[in-house]
Motif scaffolding. Structure first.
Motif, PDB file in Angstrom:
ATOM      1  N   ASN A  89      11.368 -22.739 -25.499  1.00 12.68           N
ATOM      2  CA  ASN A  89      10.316 -21.732 -25.718  1.00 12.68           C
ATOM      3  C   ASN A  89       8.944 -22.404 -25.643  1.00 12.68           C
ATOM      4  O   ASN A  89       8.022 -21.909 -24.998  1.00 12.68           O
ATOM      5  CB  ASN A  89      10.480 -21.066 -27.093  1.00 12.68           C
TER       6      ASN A  89
ATOM      7  N   ALA B  93       7.968  -3.523 -32.985  1.00 15.54           N
ATOM      8  CA  ALA B  93       7.896  -4.858 -32.378  1.00 15.54           C
ATOM      9  C   ALA B  93       6.531  -5.488 -32.646  1.00 15.54           C
ATOM     10  O   ALA B  93       6.426  -6.696 -32.877  1.00 15.54           O
ATOM     11  CB  ALA B  93       8.148  -4.762 -30.871  1.00 15.54           C
TER      12      ALA B  93
ATOM     13  N   VAL C 129       6.699 -10.484 -23.873  1.00 20.41           N
ATOM     14  CA  VAL C 129       7.991 -10.324 -24.571  1.00 20.41           C
ATOM     15  C   VAL C 129       8.669  -9.064 -24.051  1.00 20.41           C
ATOM     16  O   VAL C 129       8.073  -7.983 -24.067  1.00 20.41           O
ATOM     17  CB  VAL C 129       7.799 -10.235 -26.104  1.00 20.41           C
TER      18      VAL C 129
ATOM     19  N   PRO D 199      12.316  -7.484 -24.692  1.00 20.81           N
ATOM     20  CA  PRO D 199      13.671  -7.496 -25.254  1.00 20.81           C
ATOM     21  C   PRO D 199      14.602  -6.567 -24.469  1.00 20.81           C
ATOM     22  O   PRO D 199      14.149  -5.599 -23.858  1.00 20.81           O
ATOM     23  CB  PRO D 199      13.477  -6.962 -26.683  1.00 20.81           C
TER      24      PRO D 199
ATOM     25  N   TYR E 100       9.663 -13.776 -22.681  1.00 26.45           N
ATOM     26  CA  TYR E 100      10.650 -14.117 -23.711  1.00 26.45           C
ATOM     27  C   TYR E 100      11.483 -12.907 -24.090  1.00 26.45           C
ATOM     28  O   TYR E 100      11.000 -11.776 -24.045  1.00 26.45           O
ATOM     29  CB  TYR E 100       9.929 -14.712 -24.929  1.00 26.45           C
ATOM     30  N   GLU E 101      12.737 -13.184 -24.493  1.00 24.91           N
ATOM     31  CA  GLU E 101      13.684 -12.099 -24.791  1.00 24.91           C
ATOM     32  C   GLU E 101      13.483 -11.476 -26.160  1.00 24.91           C
ATOM     33  O   GLU E 101      13.828 -10.327 -26.379  1.00 24.91           O
ATOM     34  CB  GLU E 101      15.120 -12.646 -24.729  1.00 24.91           C
ATOM     35  N   THR E 102      12.965 -12.262 -27.099  1.00 21.76           N
ATOM     36  CA  THR E 102      12.826 -11.745 -28.462  1.00 21.76           C
ATOM     37  C   THR E 102      11.418 -12.010 -28.988  1.00 21.76           C
ATOM     38  O   THR E 102      10.713 -12.894 -28.491  1.00 21.76           O
ATOM     39  CB  THR E 102      13.817 -12.433 -29.430  1.00 21.76           C
ATOM     40  N   VAL E 103      11.054 -11.256 -30.015  1.00 22.42           N
ATOM     41  CA  VAL E 103       9.761 -11.453 -30.682  1.00 22.42           C
ATOM     42  C   VAL E 103       9.668 -12.879 -31.215  1.00 22.42           C
ATOM     43  O   VAL E 103       8.635 -13.546 -31.073  1.00 22.42           O
ATOM     44  CB  VAL E 103       9.588 -10.419 -31.821  1.00 22.42           C
ATOM     45  N   GLU E 104      10.767 -13.365 -31.801  1.00 23.76           N
ATOM     46  CA  GLU E 104      10.760 -14.715 -32.388  1.00 23.76           C
ATOM     47  C   GLU E 104      10.479 -15.781 -31.330  1.00 23.76           C
ATOM     48  O   GLU E 104       9.744 -16.744 -31.570  1.00 23.76           O
ATOM     49  CB  GLU E 104      12.110 -14.995 -33.075  1.00 23.76           C
ATOM     50  N   ASP E 105      11.080 -15.612 -30.144  1.00 32.55           N
ATOM     51  CA  ASP E 105      10.826 -16.556 -29.047  1.00 32.55           C
ATOM     52  C   ASP E 105       9.353 -16.500 -28.632  1.00 32.55           C
ATOM     53  O   ASP E 105       8.736 -17.525 -28.337  1.00 32.55           O
ATOM     54  CB  ASP E 105      11.700 -16.224 -27.832  1.00 32.55           C
TER      55      ASP E 105
END
Length: 469
Positions: free
Chosen positions: A292, A317, A421, A423, A443-448
């Motif tokens: 990331n 999100a 982002v 998802p 990125y696939e997720t908010v965290e990423d």
């Protein structure tokens, strides 16, 4: 402190595989298969048994010794039992070989530190630089030089790109290459460090710091060979390009496992953390976080500050992203009155919907087409209080058209870092690839996405503190 001259290790004109084999499944056969797939230099097979080897539709005569080869040899890849390696190094020295990649195991990690010291002593006598022993090999994704003994059908190779990766664990390195390939993450060079009897992580970091094909240096380490050398090298290299390290052996049990794995001393984790911070090294806590960070820094400029604007078509999100950013030390940008006025005016003139929120996170709401996104992104990026823009797109909404790809691409004209982002499943993945082809990381997720922003902000801070940004 000059970087070691190691181009011969990654751009050899000729290579000898010592321990080459015709038997499928043997390491010497797998190396021949890897090395002859894309590499266009000369490849020579060496095995005391002689004969002939056929791999990838090509036939190679087998020399009984490297000394029988009439051509000059730049690099020897050695895959013979450990006890024979010292004599093989001497033969390589007599032949004038510049570098040796010792794949063979059975040295310090197996309680044979004496044998490891012996191969280093002989290599130094001849001026040969060693990678390994007990390693997977090295790979240059640019020119196809690849002596990795995991065959391509078992372990994919990523496309050429800007991220270099060095690993003290061969198996973990192989998994990273495979993972990067499946995520279409481009890499420049891969180095399996093994026991680091001669060349260590600091040598390769210094070399990669000067390598024009590498934009971001990443690594998996269990322990460093020489703490002061690592610290001084990192401090110098991080001012030129980002260095991201995933350090294992963070716990007492992990440190013991590291010692029995590559014979490395993991040392106190707190000392490593302090050294990383003081040298500008970004520390990743997982394989996913490592990439990331690396992907963001390979594709975008470092941030000039820590104030972030969010544009999203999903309120939830946006809230999650806000939480994640604040928890990692970033701040939500407070948009200027002038920016707020632009949004208000557009709402009054029905250019934007009345029920959208523009207080950051800027929620363009679920029925937003790409032109609404474009307007919101532009206003955010033109705001002087905004250092980084995060765009969240829930592509499940039928209103969001493919125009978003070009809209995001156009936003790069502002010169501020952008993180996207998206998802979801297949359709978001397809759109993500198209956006990444335009130079914006997705990125696939908010965290990423939070990881990506963190890397851009922290590396920007390091450069500014040192007068480099």
């Amino acid at each position: 402190m000059g970087a070691p001259k190691l181009d011969f290790m990654f751009y050899p004109k000729s290579v000898a595989v010592i321990g080459a084999s015709n038997v499928p499944g043997k390491v010497g056969n797998a190396i021949m298969r890897s090395i002859t797939l894309k590499y266009e230099g000369k490849v020579y097979a060496v095995n005391v048994k002689g004969g002939e080897i056929e791999v990838n539709g090509k036939k190679f005569p087998v020399y009984r010794s490297i000394k029988e080869i009439s051509d000059e040899i730049d690099v020897a890849v050695i895959a013979v039992p450990a006890k024979f390696v010292p004599d093989v190094i001497d033969e390589c020295g007599e032949k004038g070989v510049k570098g040796a990649v010792v794949i063979s195991a059975g040295f310090k990690e197996a309680g044979r530190a004496d044998l490891e010291e012996e191969i280093v002593r002989r290599a130094r006598k001849w001026g040969i630089r060693l990678v390994g022993p007990n390693c997977l090999g090295v790979t240059n994704l640019e020119n196809g030089f690849d002596c990795n003994f995991n065959p391509p059908e078992r372990q994919a190779r990523p496309p050429a790109g800007k991220i270099a990766f060095m690993s003290q664990s061969g198996a973990f390195g192989a998994a990273i290459l495979d993972w990067a390939a499946s995520h279409k993450i481009g890499m420049s060079k891969f180095i399996s460090l093994g026991n680091m009897a001669d060349l260590d992580e600091s040598d390769f970091m210094a070399y990669l710091g000067e390598d024009p094909k590498t934009g971001v240096i990443t690594g998996y380490i269990e322990g460093v060979k020489d703490g002061r050398k690592f610290f001084n090298t990192a401090k110098e290299v991080t001012l030129k390009k980002p260095v991201i390290i995933l350090k294992s052996g963070r716990t007492e049990a992990g440190a013991k496992a590291a010692a029995s794995h590559t014979g490395s001393l993991a040392g106190s984790y707190a000392i490593y953390q302090a050294a990383f911070k003081q040298a500008g090294v970004l520390e990743a806590k997982s394989m996913r976080q490592l990439f990331n960070y690396a992907k963001a820094l390979a594709m975008q400029k470092p941030a000039m500050g820590n104030h972030v604007a969010i544009v999203t078509n999903g309120g939830g999100a946006g809230v999650m992203m806000s939480d994640g950013l604040l928890e990692r030390g970033m701040e939500l940008a407070e948009l200027t009155e002038q920016t707020n006025e632009r949004f208000r005016k557009d709402i009054e003139e029905d250019k934007l919907p009345h029920h959208m929120s523009y207080k950051n996170p800027i929620d363009v709401i679920g029925d937003a087409p790409s032109n609404r996104y474009e307007r919101a992104m532009r206003y955010a990026l033109e705001d002087p209080n905004v250092d980084v823009l995060v765009v969240i797109a829930l592509f499940q909404s039928p209103a969001l058209d493919e125009g978003i790809v070009d809209a995001v691409a156009k936003m790069q004209e502002y010169g501020k870092p952008i993180v996207f982002v998206a998802p979801g499943g297949d359709y978001p993945h397809k759109m993500a690839r198209n956006i990444e082809l335009k130079g914006v990381p997705v990125y696939e997720t908010v965290e990423d996405g939070v990881d990506a922003v963190y890397a851009l902000v922290r590396y920007g801070e390091w450069l500014r503190e040192n007068g480099k940004l």
